[in-house]
Scaffold this motif. Sequence first.
Motif, short mmCIF file in Angstrom:
data_model
loop_
_atom_site.label_atom_id
_atom_site.label_comp_id
_atom_site.label_asym_id
_atom_site.label_seq_id
_atom_site.Cartn_x
_atom_site.Cartn_y
_atom_site.Cartn_z
N PRO A 133 25.34 37.25 68.75
CA PRO A 133 26.13 36.21 69.39
C PRO A 133 27.28 36.81 70.19
O PRO A 133 27.97 37.71 69.72
N VAL A 134 27.46 36.31 71.40
CA VAL A 134 28.52 36.80 72.27
C VAL A 134 29.24 35.63 72.91
O VAL A 134 28.73 34.51 72.96
N CYS A 135 30.43 35.91 73.42
CA CYS A 135 31.16 34.92 74.20
C CYS A 135 31.82 35.63 75.38
O CYS A 135 32.04 36.84 75.36
N GLU A 136 32.14 34.83 76.39
CA GLU A 136 32.80 35.38 77.57
C GLU A 136 34.26 35.71 77.25
O GLU A 136 34.93 34.97 76.51
N PHE A 137 34.76 36.82 77.77
CA PHE A 137 36.18 37.13 77.63
C PHE A 137 36.99 35.99 78.24
O PHE A 137 36.66 35.49 79.32
N SER A 138 38.05 35.58 77.58
CA SER A 138 38.87 34.47 78.09
C SER A 138 39.66 34.87 79.32
O SER A 138 40.08 34.02 80.11
N SER A 139 39.88 36.16 79.51
CA SER A 139 40.54 36.68 80.71
C SER A 139 39.85 37.99 81.09
O SER A 139 39.34 38.70 80.22
N ALA A 140 39.83 38.28 82.37
CA ALA A 140 39.08 39.45 82.85
C ALA A 140 39.62 40.75 82.27
O ALA A 140 40.76 41.14 82.56
N PRO A 141 38.83 41.45 81.44
CA PRO A 141 39.31 42.70 80.84
C PRO A 141 39.51 43.81 81.87
O PRO A 141 40.24 44.77 81.61
N GLN A 142 38.86 43.68 83.03
CA GLN A 142 39.03 44.70 84.07
C GLN A 142 40.48 44.80 84.55
O GLN A 142 40.92 45.84 85.04
N ARG A 143 41.22 43.69 84.40
CA ARG A 143 42.61 43.66 84.86
C ARG A 143 43.59 43.89 83.70
O ARG A 143 44.73 43.46 83.73
N GLY A 144 43.13 44.60 82.69
CA GLY A 144 43.96 44.85 81.52
C GLY A 144 45.03 45.91 81.75
O GLY A 144 44.96 46.74 82.66
N PHE A 145 46.05 45.85 80.89
CA PHE A 145 47.17 46.80 80.93
C PHE A 145 47.22 47.63 79.65
O PHE A 145 46.77 47.20 78.59
N LYS A 146 47.80 48.79 79.76
CA LYS A 146 48.28 49.56 78.62
C LYS A 146 49.80 49.50 78.65
O LYS A 146 50.40 49.25 79.69
N ILE A 147 50.43 49.70 77.50
CA ILE A 147 51.90 49.72 77.42
C ILE A 147 52.31 51.05 76.80
O ILE A 147 51.86 51.41 75.71
#
Length: 228
Positions: A133-147
Amino acid sequence: MKIAIIPARIGSKRIHKKNIKLFCDKPMITYSIKTALDSKIFDKVVVSTDSDEIAEVARLSGAEVPFLRPNSLANDHTATIPVINHAIKNLEDGGDFIDKVCCIYPCSPLLLVDDLINSLELMLANKSNSCIPVCEFSSAPQRGFKIDKKHNLQWVDPNFKNIKTQDLQKLYHDTGSFYWASKEKWLEGDISNALAYMIPNWRVVDIDNNDDWIRAEIIYKILNSSSE
């Protein structure tokens, strides 16, 4: 035989005794057990645990606990596949002939009977050996940040910083609620080459901390408000 195996160890660092903590007034694991039993697609619903306390709750909820697993398969670093394979071996040593196995995680109160039935039907219709079972990411992970240590934001991949979210490819993640696979796939140690069964992301909560717990209870109460 189609077997549901629910792996439930007693240790949990972030939420104490998470698998049997009361969730909406019932021990958490009872929801996974009830959903598996209500689906009526399993010949057996088995709980694999290292704990007599969990075993008692599981049996009272209608599951079978024919064995306790060793401590070596119940630590923080134990992966799921060895636990399932240990259960398969013990069940077959006891005379069961197993065809397909569904691993259902004990903290899956938002799992529906239809999820189990429809994912099995999907797997059978496509002659596949596994289904996740899978679901779509709620926000695009490609635009993720590191801190960094100074709280500065850094793009994980700067190539995506000027691309609109709607122009990015949709990506999906495992819901962490259950896995279907043939016995052979489990024993091979890799079920990842699988069919995708879609679940809406609003019904997916990975319960790792108290905030997750509260959010899952709110969703559960909303889903079940009409039956009260």
